[in-house]
Design a protein around this motif. Structure first.
Motif, PDB file in Angstrom:
ATOM      1  N   ARG A 149     -73.106 -46.770   4.890  1.00 49.54           N
ATOM      2  CA  ARG A 149     -71.616 -46.874   4.692  1.00 49.54           C
ATOM      3  C   ARG A 149     -70.819 -46.217   5.890  1.00 49.54           C
ATOM      4  NH1 ARG A 149     -70.321 -44.451  -1.125  1.00 49.54           N
ATOM      5  NH2 ARG A 149     -71.610 -43.016  -0.423  1.00 49.54           N
ATOM      6  N   PHE A 150     -71.323 -45.172   6.269  1.00 54.01           N
ATOM      7  CA  PHE A 150     -70.725 -44.549   7.546  1.00 54.01           C
ATOM      8  C   PHE A 150     -70.811 -45.233   8.905  1.00 54.01           C
ATOM      9  CE2 PHE A 150     -71.341 -40.859   4.651  1.00 54.01           C
ATOM     10  CZ  PHE A 150     -70.177 -40.348   4.867  1.00 54.01           C
ATOM     11  N   THR A 151     -71.814 -46.234   8.901  1.00 54.57           N
ATOM     12  CA  THR A 151     -72.011 -46.939   9.937  1.00 54.57           C
ATOM     13  C   THR A 151     -70.620 -47.773  10.797  1.00 54.57           C
ATOM     14  OG1 THR A 151     -73.150 -48.776   9.156  1.00 54.57           O
ATOM     15  CG2 THR A 151     -74.634 -46.959   9.758  1.00 54.57           C
ATOM     16  N   VAL A 152     -69.744 -48.034   9.999  1.00 50.58           N
ATOM     17  CA  VAL A 152     -68.896 -48.826  10.187  1.00 50.58           C
ATOM     18  C   VAL A 152     -67.770 -48.112  11.093  1.00 50.58           C
ATOM     19  CG1 VAL A 152     -67.382 -48.154   8.167  1.00 50.58           C
ATOM     20  CG2 VAL A 152     -66.980 -50.477   9.191  1.00 50.58           C
ATOM     21  N   LEU A 153     -67.899 -46.763  11.104  1.00 49.50           N
ATOM     22  CA  LEU A 153     -67.032 -45.975  12.020  1.00 49.50           C
ATOM     23  C   LEU A 153     -67.630 -45.973  13.501  1.00 49.50           C
ATOM     24  CD1 LEU A 153     -66.734 -42.928   9.451  1.00 49.50           C
ATOM     25  CD2 LEU A 153     -65.269 -44.831   9.443  1.00 49.50           C
ATOM     26  N   GLY A 154     -68.954 -46.096  13.684  1.00 53.32           N
ATOM     27  CA  GLY A 154     -69.244 -46.166  14.887  1.00 53.32           C
ATOM     28  C   GLY A 154     -69.656 -47.412  15.601  1.00 53.32           C
ATOM     29  N   LYS A 155     -68.896 -48.428  14.989  1.00 51.69           N
ATOM     30  CA  LYS A 155     -69.120 -49.650  15.779  1.00 51.69           C
ATOM     31  C   LYS A 155     -67.902 -50.169  16.500  1.00 51.69           C
ATOM     32  CE  LYS A 155     -71.635 -51.990  11.790  1.00 51.69           C
ATOM     33  NZ  LYS A 155     -71.433 -53.029  10.983  1.00 51.69           N
ATOM     34  N   VAL A 156     -68.197 -50.979  17.822  1.00 53.64           N
ATOM     35  CA  VAL A 156     -67.066 -51.270  18.687  1.00 53.64           C
ATOM     36  C   VAL A 156     -67.387 -53.006  18.417  1.00 53.64           C
ATOM     37  CG1 VAL A 156     -66.185 -51.877  20.742  1.00 53.64           C
ATOM     38  CG2 VAL A 156     -66.989 -49.607  20.276  1.00 53.64           C
ATOM     39  N   GLY A 157     -66.345 -53.458  17.844  1.00 53.18           N
ATOM     40  CA  GLY A 157     -66.429 -55.166  17.482  1.00 53.18           C
ATOM     41  C   GLY A 157     -67.432 -54.874  16.089  1.00 53.18           C
ATOM     42  N   LYS A 158     -68.573 -55.807  16.200  1.00 48.68           N
ATOM     43  CA  LYS A 158     -69.506 -55.740  14.824  1.00 48.68           C
ATOM     44  C   LYS A 158     -70.662 -55.099  15.552  1.00 48.68           C
ATOM     45  CE  LYS A 158     -67.955 -60.221  13.287  1.00 48.68           C
ATOM     46  NZ  LYS A 158     -68.304 -61.816  13.156  1.00 48.68           N
ATOM     47  N   GLN A 159     -70.799 -54.425  16.763  1.00 43.82           N
ATOM     48  CA  GLN A 159     -72.135 -53.798  16.995  1.00 43.82           C
ATOM     49  C   GLN A 159     -71.935 -52.361  16.903  1.00 43.82           C
ATOM     50  OE1 GLN A 159     -74.901 -55.018  17.998  1.00 43.82           O
ATOM     51  NE2 GLN A 159     -75.687 -52.962  17.746  1.00 43.82           N
ATOM     52  N   LEU A 160     -73.117 -51.723  16.545  1.00 50.54           N
ATOM     53  CA  LEU A 160     -73.049 -50.303  16.221  1.00 50.54           C
ATOM     54  C   LEU A 160     -73.521 -49.565  17.590  1.00 50.54           C
ATOM     55  CD1 LEU A 160     -73.335 -47.664  14.371  1.00 50.54           C
ATOM     56  CD2 LEU A 160     -75.588 -48.356  14.189  1.00 50.54           C
ATOM     57  N   GLY A 233     -51.470 -50.081   3.517  1.00 60.54           N
ATOM     58  CA  GLY A 233     -52.091 -51.027   4.257  1.00 60.54           C
ATOM     59  C   GLY A 233     -51.491 -51.299   5.518  1.00 60.54           C
ATOM     60  N   ALA A 234     -50.893 -50.201   6.097  1.00 57.07           N
ATOM     61  CA  ALA A 234     -50.162 -50.547   7.461  1.00 57.07           C
ATOM     62  C   ALA A 234     -50.680 -49.701   8.410  1.00 57.07           C
ATOM     63  CB  ALA A 234     -48.858 -50.793   7.259  1.00 57.07           C
ATOM     64  N   ASN A 235     -51.926 -49.500   8.815  1.00 55.46           N
ATOM     65  CA  ASN A 235     -52.097 -48.521   9.742  1.00 55.46           C
ATOM     66  C   ASN A 235     -51.475 -48.583  11.229  1.00 55.46           C
ATOM     67  OD1 ASN A 235     -55.137 -48.727   7.936  1.00 55.46           O
ATOM     68  ND2 ASN A 235     -54.711 -46.909   8.693  1.00 55.46           N
ATOM     69  N   ILE A 236     -51.282 -47.659  12.064  1.00 53.97           N
ATOM     70  CA  ILE A 236     -50.609 -47.875  13.322  1.00 53.97           C
ATOM     71  C   ILE A 236     -51.506 -48.745  14.411  1.00 53.97           C
ATOM     72  CG2 ILE A 236     -49.622 -45.473  12.902  1.00 53.97           C
ATOM     73  CD1 ILE A 236     -51.744 -44.244  14.989  1.00 53.97           C
ATOM     74  N   GLN A 237     -52.714 -49.147  14.034  1.00 56.18           N
ATOM     75  CA  GLN A 237     -53.268 -50.172  14.779  1.00 56.18           C
ATOM     76  C   GLN A 237     -53.861 -51.450  13.971  1.00 56.18           C
ATOM     77  OE1 GLN A 237     -57.407 -49.386  16.299  1.00 56.18           O
ATOM     78  NE2 GLN A 237     -56.449 -49.902  18.204  1.00 56.18           N
ATOM     79  N   ASN A 238     -53.191 -52.494  14.209  1.00 53.78           N
ATOM     80  CA  ASN A 238     -53.493 -53.568  13.549  1.00 53.78           C
ATOM     81  C   ASN A 238     -54.968 -54.269  13.689  1.00 53.78           C
ATOM     82  OD1 ASN A 238     -53.355 -55.358  15.634  1.00 53.78           O
ATOM     83  ND2 ASN A 238     -51.253 -55.840  15.638  1.00 53.78           N
ATOM     84  N   ALA A 239     -55.159 -55.358  13.027  1.00 50.25           N
ATOM     85  CA  ALA A 239     -56.550 -55.925  12.987  1.00 50.25           C
ATOM     86  C   ALA A 239     -56.932 -56.448  14.215  1.00 50.25           C
ATOM     87  CB  ALA A 239     -56.631 -57.158  11.978  1.00 50.25           C
ATOM     88  N   GLU A 240     -55.980 -56.713  14.941  1.00 52.31           N
ATOM     89  CA  GLU A 240     -56.162 -57.208  16.357  1.00 52.31           C
ATOM     90  C   GLU A 240     -56.346 -56.007  17.421  1.00 52.31           C
ATOM     91  OE1 GLU A 240     -53.593 -58.794  14.520  1.00 52.31           O
ATOM     92  OE2 GLU A 240     -55.296 -59.973  13.869  1.00 52.31           O
ATOM     93  N   GLY A 241     -56.454 -54.871  17.062  1.00 50.84           N
ATOM     94  CA  GLY A 241     -56.522 -53.659  17.944  1.00 50.84           C
ATOM     95  C   GLY A 241     -54.888 -53.333  18.725  1.00 50.84           C
ATOM     96  N   ARG A 242     -53.840 -53.925  18.166  1.00 48.18           N
ATOM     97  CA  ARG A 242     -52.778 -53.698  18.972  1.00 48.18           C
ATOM     98  C   ARG A 242     -51.737 -52.584  18.154  1.00 48.18           C
ATOM     99  NH1 ARG A 242     -52.915 -54.435  23.637  1.00 48.18           N
ATOM    100  NH2 ARG A 242     -50.666 -54.447  23.342  1.00 48.18           N
ATOM    101  N   LEU A 398     -62.725 -45.033   3.730  1.00 48.49           N
ATOM    102  CA  LEU A 398     -62.402 -44.534   4.873  1.00 48.49           C
ATOM    103  C   LEU A 398     -62.170 -45.682   5.763  1.00 48.49           C
ATOM    104  CD1 LEU A 398     -65.463 -42.001   5.481  1.00 48.49           C
ATOM    105  CD2 LEU A 398     -63.125 -41.770   5.271  1.00 48.49           C
ATOM    106  N   VAL A 399     -61.210 -45.182   6.609  1.00 50.89           N
ATOM    107  CA  VAL A 399     -60.605 -46.062   7.723  1.00 50.89           C
ATOM    108  C   VAL A 399     -61.085 -45.616   8.992  1.00 50.89           C
ATOM    109  CG1 VAL A 399     -58.673 -47.193   9.010  1.00 50.89           C
ATOM    110  CG2 VAL A 399     -58.675 -46.659   6.387  1.00 50.89           C
ATOM    111  N   ARG A 400     -61.721 -46.595   9.906  1.00 51.58           N
ATOM    112  CA  ARG A 400     -62.002 -46.428  11.380  1.00 51.58           C
ATOM    113  C   ARG A 400     -60.894 -45.823  12.021  1.00 51.58           C
ATOM    114  NH1 ARG A 400     -61.506 -48.663  15.660  1.00 51.58           N
ATOM    115  NH2 ARG A 400     -60.640 -50.688  14.741  1.00 51.58           N
ATOM    116  N   ALA A 401     -61.288 -44.791  12.953  1.00 52.98           N
ATOM    117  CA  ALA A 401     -59.828 -44.064  13.835  1.00 52.98           C
ATOM    118  C   ALA A 401     -59.712 -45.234  14.940  1.00 52.98           C
ATOM    119  CB  ALA A 401     -60.889 -42.890  14.416  1.00 52.98           C
TER     120      ALA A 401
END
Length: 445
Positions: A149-160, A233-242, A398-401
């Protein structure tokens, strides 16, 4: 050193060494961490091992970590050098921040000393990928007991690219004695309305005690704002990374932070906040990282007379919100591009995630356990310090940084934390966030 000062010092010191614990099947199930087995197929239950060919070829591995992780790095060095006679693992641990690790790796590369394995802060992952040639990692290379479950935190895009090693969440520490004297039920601290009501009661009942202190330095300002806003549900970075600083949720979170500022001066750094809370007894509640909880509890046990019961709850959500804490911390990233250096660096990485190493680190500095077997060994710790138990149940939420694009995107976290500090000091929340949104958009072009 006086006992209260020792408490303050221990609460912000990070160490990652010590003996691992052992499981206790008699412990109440409610004290067991809510970890589940890994779901990804693995090549070997104990994780990746370098081929015999590469083990014979590679004579030197270079690893760059931060100072607090030096002891953990030494455990990996000891394992690798024993398993592969003739191998030397060189550790560079002079950096004290994740940014300094990046600078050290770049300087070493310019001098012809390539780094094979490094520690990466989650918010700097794109830097490692785009500038430092971080190598893709397959989850199947990890131990079967690693909690996937923690691996999502270490991804850039879909790749770990980074395997999480130390994962933290923001917490609100409180002095249980002070809350009791003010008639505050800790269960009321779940949302921002309850925290403000508690602060008002403390202010009225305990003259001379500042009800709450939320530090803004070391990017804690952005961390608090992001986690609180994200609860709706509104983090300071949106789903597009903006940048996403101008939402209703962000404004509500900023409004809460502005109200916090009216109770007294907020600390600039987390260290200052812990000193005021643990040593000076000047504050009743303070924002911190979960890794300060166990050191603080252990120090209070040793202090004896004059100590106070320490409580810990997640950073509050907005009214009607739910917990989605933004993960802090770091992971391990393989930088070696040569096949054999890469295989050996991967084996070193796996050794640093051994259950005993993970458990020992959590016993010293209370990050979330990233390994299921380690979590089981830590049951006695959770029995001793049940304050930690609720946080283990937050892994699935958990939400990715955030990590920011653009040549100057790395400036956004400091800019955001400075904006939070301005809001706490009295600046208009809406106007400040509007300006921050514009600045962040320009920096991330």
């Amino acid at each position: 050193m006086a006992a209260p000062l020792a408490l303050a010092a221990v609460m912000f010191m990070a160490a990652a060494c010590g003996a691992g614990g052992s499981g206790d099947p008699s412990v109440s199930p409610s004290l067991r961490p809510t970890a589940r087995p890994a779901t990804a197929a693995v090549d070997d239950i104990n994780g990746a091992l370098a081929s015999a060919q590469c083990a014979a070829k590679v004579k030197t591995l270079r690893m760059t970590v931060s100072g607090p992780l030096n002891d953990t790095a030494k455990s990996g060095k000891a394992y690798m050098e024993k398993a592969h006679p003739g191998l030397t693992v060189e550790i560079t641990s002079t950096a004290t921040t994740y940014t300094q690790i990046v600078q050290q790796i770049s300087a070493d590369a310019a001098a012809g000393r390539n780094t094979d394995l490094a520690v990466a802060g989650f918010d700097l992952l794109p830097t490692f990928v785009q500038q430092l040639d971080a190598q893709e990692l397959a989850p199947r290379l990890l131990r079967a007991s690693y909690d996937q479950r923690f691996t999502v935190l270490g991804k850039v895009g879909k790749q770990l690219y980074t395997v999480p090693q130390q994962v933290s969440v923001p917490v609100l520490l409180y002095n249980s004695d002070m809350l009791a004297k003010a008639g505050v039920d800790p269960k009321s601290l779940t949302d921002t309305v309850g925290v403000i009501a508690a602060a008002d009661r403390i202010k009225a009942a305990l003259p001379g005690v500042q009800p709450i202190d939320l530090p803004t330095g070391d990017q804690f300002g952005q961390w608090f704002l992001n986690t609180i806003a994200g609860s709706k549900g509104a983090n300071i970075q949106n789903a597009e990374g903006r940048p996403n600083f101008a939402t209703d949720a962000a404004r509500a979170a900023a409004g809460f932070l502005a109200k916090v500022g009216t109770y007294g001066p907020q600390s600039k750094t987390p260290t200052d906040a812990l000193v005021r809370f643990g040593f000076g007894r000047q504050t009743a509640m303070t924002g911190a990282s979960i890794n300060s909880v166990v050191p603080g509890l252990r120090a209070l046990e040793q202090q004896g007379k004059g100590s106070f019961p320490l409580g810990a709850v997640p950073i509050p959500v907005l009214p009607g919100g739910t917990q989605h804490p933004v993960a802090g911390g770091n992971g391990l990233v393989v930088l070696a591009t040569d096949r054999c250096q890469n295989e050996m660096a991967t084996e070193l990485m796996v050794s640093l995630l051994a259950p005993d190493v993970v458990a020992a680190g959590v016993e010293a500095v209370s990050y979330l356990p990233v390994d299921v077997e380690a979590a089981n060994r830590l049951v006695p710790l959770y029995q001793r310090f049940p304050q930690l138990v609720p946080f283990n149940a937050m892994v699935d939420s958990l939400v990715r940084a955030p990590y920011w694009a653009g040549a100057r995107g790395g400036e956004v976290p400091t800019l955001a934390s400075d904006a939070v500090q301005k809001i706490i000091m009295g600046a208009d929340p809406v106007a400040t966030l509007t300006e921050l949104q514009s600045q962040a958009e320009n920096l991330t072009q």
